[in-house]
Design a protein around this motif. Structure first.
Motif, PDB file in Angstrom:
ATOM      1  N   VAL A   1       0.836  -1.198   0.000  1.00  0.00           N
ATOM      2  CA  VAL A   1       0.000   0.000   0.000  1.00  0.00           C
ATOM      3  C   VAL A   1       0.877   1.257   0.000  1.00  0.00           C
ATOM      4  CG1 VAL A   1      -1.661   1.324   1.379  1.00  0.00           C
ATOM      5  CG2 VAL A   1      -1.980  -1.145   1.057  1.00  0.00           C
ATOM      6  N   ARG A   2       0.558   2.218  -0.851  1.00  0.00           N
ATOM      7  CA  ARG A   2       1.311   3.472  -0.950  1.00  0.00           C
ATOM      8  C   ARG A   2       0.509   4.673  -0.464  1.00  0.00           C
ATOM      9  NH1 ARG A   2       4.572   0.950  -0.384  1.00  0.00           N
ATOM     10  NH2 ARG A   2       5.984  -0.167  -1.748  1.00  0.00           N
ATOM     11  N   GLU A   3      -0.817   4.521  -0.439  1.00  0.00           N
ATOM     12  CA  GLU A   3      -1.680   5.642  -0.045  1.00  0.00           C
ATOM     13  C   GLU A   3      -2.718   5.126   0.947  1.00  0.00           C
ATOM     14  OE1 GLU A   3      -3.515   8.187  -3.115  1.00  0.00           O
ATOM     15  OE2 GLU A   3      -5.444   7.754  -2.169  1.00  0.00           O
ATOM     16  N   ILE A   4      -2.843   5.811   2.075  1.00  0.00           N
ATOM     17  CA  ILE A   4      -3.830   5.420   3.077  1.00  0.00           C
ATOM     18  C   ILE A   4      -4.817   6.562   3.277  1.00  0.00           C
ATOM     19  CG2 ILE A   4      -4.169   4.924   5.544  1.00  0.00           C
ATOM     20  CD1 ILE A   4      -1.633   3.267   5.488  1.00  0.00           C
ATOM     21  N   THR A   5      -6.107   6.212   3.232  1.00  0.00           N
ATOM     22  CA  THR A   5      -7.154   7.181   3.557  1.00  0.00           C
ATOM     23  C   THR A   5      -7.704   6.833   4.938  1.00  0.00           C
ATOM     24  OG1 THR A   5      -7.714   7.447   1.232  1.00  0.00           O
ATOM     25  CG2 THR A   5      -9.356   8.194   2.826  1.00  0.00           C
ATOM     26  N   LEU A   6      -7.498   7.735   5.877  1.00  0.00           N
ATOM     27  CA  LEU A   6      -7.985   7.530   7.240  1.00  0.00           C
ATOM     28  C   LEU A   6      -9.484   7.802   7.249  1.00  0.00           C
ATOM     29  CD1 LEU A   6      -5.138   9.495   9.066  1.00  0.00           C
ATOM     30  CD2 LEU A   6      -5.248   7.034   8.586  1.00  0.00           C
ATOM     31  N   LEU A   7     -10.224   6.891   7.836  1.00  0.00           N
ATOM     32  CA  LEU A   7     -11.681   6.999   7.804  1.00  0.00           C
ATOM     33  C   LEU A   7     -12.281   7.227   9.177  1.00  0.00           C
ATOM     34  CD1 LEU A   7     -12.716   3.982   5.530  1.00  0.00           C
ATOM     35  CD2 LEU A   7     -12.305   6.352   4.841  1.00  0.00           C
ATOM     36  N   GLY A   8     -13.363   7.997   9.178  1.00  0.00           N
ATOM     37  CA  GLY A   8     -14.180   8.159  10.372  1.00  0.00           C
ATOM     38  C   GLY A   8     -15.435   8.906   9.985  1.00  0.00           C
ATOM     39  N   GLN A   9     -16.544   8.643  10.670  1.00  0.00           N
ATOM     40  CA  GLN A   9     -17.760   9.415  10.401  1.00  0.00           C
ATOM     41  C   GLN A   9     -17.496  10.890  10.663  1.00  0.00           C
ATOM     42  OE1 GLN A   9     -18.540   6.286  11.802  1.00  0.00           O
ATOM     43  NE2 GLN A   9     -19.656   5.595  10.015  1.00  0.00           N
ATOM     44  N   ASN A  10     -16.650  11.135  11.662  1.00  0.00           N
ATOM     45  CA  ASN A  10     -16.157  12.483  11.962  1.00  0.00           C
ATOM     46  C   ASN A  10     -14.673  12.357  12.216  1.00  0.00           C
ATOM     47  OD1 ASN A  10     -18.050  14.725  12.140  1.00  0.00           O
ATOM     48  ND2 ASN A  10     -19.173  13.257  13.390  1.00  0.00           N
ATOM     49  N   VAL A  11     -13.941  12.131  11.156  1.00  0.00           N
ATOM     50  CA  VAL A  11     -12.554  11.710  11.323  1.00  0.00           C
ATOM     51  C   VAL A  11     -11.717  12.786  12.010  1.00  0.00           C
ATOM     52  CG1 VAL A  11     -11.706  12.459   9.052  1.00  0.00           C
ATOM     53  CG2 VAL A  11     -10.704  10.452  10.155  1.00  0.00           C
ATOM     54  N   ASN A  12     -12.061  14.068  11.794  1.00  0.00           N
ATOM     55  CA  ASN A  12     -11.227  15.109  12.407  1.00  0.00           C
ATOM     56  C   ASN A  12     -11.607  15.371  13.870  1.00  0.00           C
ATOM     57  OD1 ASN A  12     -13.610  16.307  11.532  1.00  0.00           O
ATOM     58  ND2 ASN A  12     -12.650  18.234  10.952  1.00  0.00           N
ATOM     59  N   ALA A  13     -12.610  14.639  14.375  1.00  0.00           N
ATOM     60  CA  ALA A  13     -12.878  14.674  15.817  1.00  0.00           C
ATOM     61  C   ALA A  13     -12.023  13.612  16.521  1.00  0.00           C
ATOM     62  CB  ALA A  13     -14.360  14.403  16.087  1.00  0.00           C
ATOM     63  N   TYR A  14     -11.100  12.997  15.761  1.00  0.00           N
ATOM     64  CA  TYR A  14     -10.257  11.934  16.327  1.00  0.00           C
ATOM     65  C   TYR A  14      -9.510  12.422  17.569  1.00  0.00           C
ATOM     66  CZ  TYR A  14      -6.556   8.504  16.860  1.00  0.00           C
ATOM     67  OH  TYR A  14      -5.711   7.559  17.387  1.00  0.00           O
ATOM     68  N   HIS A  15      -9.598  11.624  18.627  1.00  0.00           N
ATOM     69  CA  HIS A  15      -8.820  11.879  19.841  1.00  0.00           C
ATOM     70  C   HIS A  15      -8.393  10.538  20.396  1.00  0.00           C
ATOM     71  CE1 HIS A  15      -8.894  16.142  20.508  1.00  0.00           C
ATOM     72  NE2 HIS A  15     -10.136  16.165  20.060  1.00  0.00           N
ATOM     73  N   GLY A  16      -7.207  10.080  20.019  1.00  0.00           N
ATOM     74  CA  GLY A  16      -6.768   8.752  20.442  1.00  0.00           C
ATOM     75  C   GLY A  16      -5.932   8.824  21.700  1.00  0.00           C
TER      76      GLY A  16
ATOM     77  N   GLU B   1       3.408   6.871   0.835  1.00  0.00           N
ATOM     78  CA  GLU B   1       3.657   8.076   0.033  1.00  0.00           C
ATOM     79  C   GLU B   1       2.574   9.136   0.200  1.00  0.00           C
ATOM     80  OE1 GLU B   1       6.427   8.263  -1.402  1.00  0.00           O
ATOM     81  OE2 GLU B   1       7.075   6.203  -1.798  1.00  0.00           O
ATOM     82  N   ARG B   2       1.350   8.682   0.481  1.00  0.00           N
ATOM     83  CA  ARG B   2       0.245   9.640   0.506  1.00  0.00           C
ATOM     84  C   ARG B   2      -0.688   9.351   1.661  1.00  0.00           C
ATOM     85  NH1 ARG B   2      -2.425   9.572  -5.442  1.00  0.00           N
ATOM     86  NH2 ARG B   2      -1.351  11.377  -6.303  1.00  0.00           N
ATOM     87  N   ILE B   3      -1.213  10.441   2.257  1.00  0.00           N
ATOM     88  CA  ILE B   3      -2.182  10.335   3.349  1.00  0.00           C
ATOM     89  C   ILE B   3      -3.386  11.206   2.985  1.00  0.00           C
ATOM     90  CG2 ILE B   3      -2.570  10.702   5.826  1.00  0.00           C
ATOM     91  CD1 ILE B   3       0.592  10.723   6.064  1.00  0.00           C
ATOM     92  N   ARG B   4      -4.580  10.630   3.181  1.00  0.00           N
ATOM     93  CA  ARG B   4      -5.825  11.394   3.039  1.00  0.00           C
ATOM     94  C   ARG B   4      -6.699  11.074   4.239  1.00  0.00           C
ATOM     95  NH1 ARG B   4      -6.115  12.891  -2.377  1.00  0.00           N
ATOM     96  NH2 ARG B   4      -4.902  11.604  -3.803  1.00  0.00           N
ATOM     97  N   PHE B   5      -7.743  11.862   4.441  1.00  0.00           N
ATOM     98  CA  PHE B   5      -8.703  11.532   5.498  1.00  0.00           C
ATOM     99  C   PHE B   5     -10.088  11.995   5.094  1.00  0.00           C
ATOM    100  CE2 PHE B   5      -6.874  15.663   6.571  1.00  0.00           C
ATOM    101  CZ  PHE B   5      -7.987  16.433   6.866  1.00  0.00           C
ATOM    102  N   THR B   6     -11.095  11.298   5.591  1.00  0.00           N
ATOM    103  CA  THR B   6     -12.482  11.652   5.304  1.00  0.00           C
ATOM    104  C   THR B   6     -13.403  10.931   6.282  1.00  0.00           C
ATOM    105  OG1 THR B   6     -14.004  11.972   3.436  1.00  0.00           O
ATOM    106  CG2 THR B   6     -13.040   9.815   3.638  1.00  0.00           C
ATOM    107  N   THR B   7     -14.533  11.504   6.750  1.00  0.00           N
ATOM    108  CA  THR B   7     -15.127  12.773   6.427  1.00  0.00           C
ATOM    109  C   THR B   7     -15.000  13.729   7.608  1.00  0.00           C
ATOM    110  OG1 THR B   7     -16.819  11.767   5.022  1.00  0.00           O
ATOM    111  CG2 THR B   7     -17.294  13.898   5.856  1.00  0.00           C
ATOM    112  N   SER B   8     -14.811  14.985   7.307  1.00  0.00           N
ATOM    113  CA  SER B   8     -14.570  15.966   8.361  1.00  0.00           C
ATOM    114  C   SER B   8     -15.788  16.834   8.620  1.00  0.00           C
ATOM    115  CB  SER B   8     -13.429  16.883   7.946  1.00  0.00           C
ATOM    116  OG  SER B   8     -12.265  16.129   7.779  1.00  0.00           O
ATOM    117  N   HIS B   9     -15.924  17.272   9.850  1.00  0.00           N
ATOM    118  CA  HIS B   9     -16.951  18.250  10.213  1.00  0.00           C
ATOM    119  C   HIS B   9     -16.272  19.613  10.364  1.00  0.00           C
ATOM    120  CE1 HIS B   9     -20.071  20.388  12.385  1.00  0.00           C
ATOM    121  NE2 HIS B   9     -20.909  19.413  12.072  1.00  0.00           N
ATOM    122  N   PRO B  10     -16.890  20.680   9.832  1.00  0.00           N
ATOM    123  CA  PRO B  10     -16.249  22.008   9.904  1.00  0.00           C
ATOM    124  C   PRO B  10     -15.848  22.403  11.331  1.00  0.00           C
ATOM    125  CG  PRO B  10     -18.163  22.099   8.456  1.00  0.00           C
ATOM    126  CD  PRO B  10     -18.156  20.722   9.054  1.00  0.00           C
ATOM    127  N   ASN B  11     -16.668  22.048  12.308  1.00  0.00           N
ATOM    128  CA  ASN B  11     -16.362  22.486  13.673  1.00  0.00           C
ATOM    129  C   ASN B  11     -15.169  21.760  14.295  1.00  0.00           C
ATOM    130  OD1 ASN B  11     -18.446  24.224  13.404  1.00  0.00           O
ATOM    131  ND2 ASN B  11     -19.796  23.242  14.901  1.00  0.00           N
TER     132      ASN B  11
END
Ligand code: SAH
Ligand code: SF4
Ligand code: F3S
Length: 443
Positions: free
Chosen positions: A199-214, A237-247
Motif C-alpha cells: 500500500v502506498r496511499e492510506i485514507t484515514l476513515l471516520g464518520q467524523n474523522v477530524n474529531a479523532y482523539h486517540g 507516500e500519501r495520506i488522506r482523510f475523510t469525512t470531516s466536520h467544519p467544527n
C-alpha cells in the motif's frame, strides 16, 4: 471452531454506503477467511451471501429488501445457502429484517462483526443469529490476525467511528453509536502492515474523522498528530482523510495541510446548506459565514487545495431564499467536487417530524445545484491542464496500452503505460481534461 471440509466455502459480500462499509467488508471477509471461506465475485456461486448495508437515505435502506427478494430463487435452488445482513440497516432494523424477509439467517451490526465466526457456526446448526450490541471490546483487536497477501496501492484505514453531532436529518449517531477513536499505536501498526503489503496511499476513515482523539503515547493524540506520525512511515507516500466536520477543523490540522508533505491537497468538508436558518434547523452548529472563513484559512495554509462537499436540498421548510443562499455559498467556495442529495426523511431523527418541501421543487433545486457544482468541477479539472502533478498508478486504463491512477487532487488520470507499474508514484504533465478524467504524459 475450524472447518473440517477440504473444499473452501464461498462467500459473496455486497457493499453499500460509505467507505467505512468498504473497510468493514474487508474485515468481515478476513474474519470469515479464518472460518475457511473464500470470497467470490458473484452471488450464484456462494454458500453465504452478506449484504453490508446503508441506512442513510430511504432509497438506500429499501434497496436491501429488493436485493434480498432477488436472492429467493438462489435460496430455493440451494437450501443450504446462508444469507446475512450486516451494516447500518442491520443496526437500525434488527429483528424487523428477519420478520420482513424470513430467509435471512443472520443479522449483524457494524460494531459486532468480529463475532461473525460464532454467529456463522450457529447459523450452520440451522439457527438464526442476531447481534446488534455496542460492545466494549475493540473489534479490530479481535480481528488482529490479518492476511499478508499483497494489496492494491491504496487502502482505507478506519481510525474513528460513530458520531456525537446529531444533525437533525442523520441516522449515523444511531446506527454507529457514540464517537470512539482507536488508539494511535494500533493504527500505526496497521498502517505499517499495509505498507509492507504494497500500500502506498492510506485514507484515514471516520464518520467524523477530524474529531479523532486517540489515547496514545504522551496523552491525547489529535488527527494532525496521527498524520505526522504516519508521515514518518517509509514507503507510505500519501495520506488522506475523510469525512470531516467544519467544527472540528483544528488549527494543527489546518497547519498540517500546509506543512505535511504526504498529506494530499484534497479536503472533503461537507456544509449541507448555505442558509443560516437551515443550518440552525439542521443542528450543524455553525453559520455559512463561519464555514467560508474556515475555507479561507485552509486555503491560506494550502492555496491549491481541492475542496469537496456534501449538500442536502429540500430540507424541511427550506425556502427558495434558503436555497439561493446555498448557491451563493457554492459560488463563494468553488468546489472541485461535491455530492448532493434530496432530503430523505429518516425515522427516529428530529427532522422526520417536520413539514416536507414539495417533491418536484426539491428535484428542481437538486438539478440546479448539481449544474452549478458540475460547472465548478469542470473548471477545476480544466485548470489542471498544463500543470505537473503527482499521480499514483493503480491499474491498466480502459484503453489498451494505458495506465490509470489518481492525481494528488483525486482526479482519475490516464497515461501511456510504458514503464509504469501499479504502485508507482510519478510526476505527470496534464495535457487534456476529458469528461471524467485527465490525460497526460510522464515528466
Ligand atoms: N459525517 C459526515 C456525513 C455522513 S453521511 C458529515 O457530517 O458530513 C453522508 C452525507 O449524506 C451527508 O453529508 C449528507 O449530505 C447526506 N445525508 C445524511 N442524511 C441524509 C438524509 N436524511 N437525507 C439526505 N441526505 C442525507
Ligand atoms: Fe450525520 Fe451530522 Fe454526524 Fe455527519 S456529523 S454523521 S451528518 S450526524
Ligand atoms: Fe450509510 Fe452507515 Fe455509512 S448509514 S453512509 S453505511 S455509516
Amino acid at each position: 471452531m475450524t472447518d473440517q471440509s477440504t473444499d473452501p466455502k464461498k462467500l459473496f459480500i455486497r457493499t453499500y454506503g460509505c467507505q467505512m462499509n468498504v473497510y468493514d467488508s474487508e474485515r468481515m471477509a478476513e474474519a470469515m477467511g479464518g472460518q475457511g471461506y473464500v470470497e467470490v465475485g458473484s452471488p450464484d456461486e456462494a454458500d453465504m451471501i452478506l449484504l453490508n448495508t446503508c441506512h442513510i437515505r430511504e432509497k438506500a435502506a429499501e434497496k436491501v429488501y429488493s436485493e434480498l427478494g432477488r436472492f429467493k430463487d438462489l435460496k430455493d435452488a440451494k437450501p443450504d445457502l446462508k444469507i446475512g445482513v450486516a451494516g447500518c440497516v442491520a443496526q437500525a432494523e434488527g429483528e424487523e429484517i428477519m420478520r420482513r424477509q424470513p430467509m435471512v439467517d443472520l443479522v449483524v451490526g457494524p460494531q459486532t462483526y468480529h463475532r461473525l465466526p460464532e454467529m456463522v457456526e450457529k447459523v450452520g446448526r440451522g439457527e438464526k443469529a442476531l447481534d446488534t450490541d455496542f460492545p466494549l471490546e475493540d473489534k479490530f483487536e479481535v480481528l488482529k490476525n490479518r492476511p499478508t497477501a499483497k494489496r492494491a496501492p491504496t487502502a482505507f484505514l478506519t481510525v474513528q467511528e460513530g458520531c456525537d453531532k446529531f444533525c437533525a436529518f442523520c441516522v449515523v449517531p444511531y446506527t454507529r453509536g457514540a464517537e470512539v477513536s482507536r488508539p494511535p499505536e494500533r493504527i500505526l501498526r496497521e498502517a505499517r502492515e499495509l505498507v509492507e503489503r504494497g500500500v502506498r496511499e492510506i485514507t484515514l476513515l471516520g464518520q467524523n474523522v477530524n474529531a479523532y482523539h486517540g489515547a496514545g503515547d504522551g496523552g491525547d493524540w489529535s488527527l494532525a498528530r496521527l498524520i505526522w506520525a504516519l508521515n514518518d512511515i517509509d514507503g507510505l507516500e500519501r495520506i488522506r482523510f475523510t469525512t470531516s466536520h467544519p467544527n472540528d477543523m483544528s488549527d494543527d490540522l489546518i497547519a498540517a495541510h500546509g506543512e505535511c508533505a504526504k498529506l494530499m491537497p484534497y479536503l472533503h468538508l461537507p456544509v449541507q446548506s448555505g442558509s443560516d436558518r437551515i443550518l440552525k434547523r439542521m443542528n450543524r452548529k455553525h453559520t455559512a459565514e463561519e464555514y467560508l472563513r474556515l475555507i479561507e484559512r485552509i486555503r491560506a495554509a494550502r492555496p491549491d487545495i481541492l475542496i469537496s462537499g456534501d449538500f442536502i436540498v429540500g430540507f424541511p421548510e427550506e425556502t427558495d431564499r434558503d436555497f439561493e443562499d446555498t448557491l451563493d455559498l457554492i459560488r463563494a467556495v468553488n468546489y472541485g467536487q461535491a455530492f448532493s442529495f434530496k432530503y430523505s426523511s429518516r425515522p427516529g431523527t428530529p427532522a422526520a417530524e417536520r413539514p416536507l418541501v414539495d417533491e418536484a421543487e426539491a428535484s428542481d433545486r437538486l438539478h440546479r445545484l448539481q449544474a452549478l457544482i458540475n460547472e465548478q468541477a469542470r473548471g477545476v479539472m480544466d485548470g489542471m491542464v498544463g500543470r505537473e502533478i503527482g499521480v499514483l498508478f493503480e491499474k491498466p486504463g480502459r484503453m489498451e496500452g494505458q495506465m490509470a491512477g489518481k492525481s494528488d487532487y483525486l482526479h482519475a488520470v490516464h497515461v501511456k503505460a510504458e514503464g509504469i507499474a501499479p504502485g508507482d508514484l510519478r510526476r505527470v504533465r496534464i495535457t487534456e481534461a476529458g469528461p471524467n478524467s485527465l490525460a497526460g504524459a510522464l515528466v
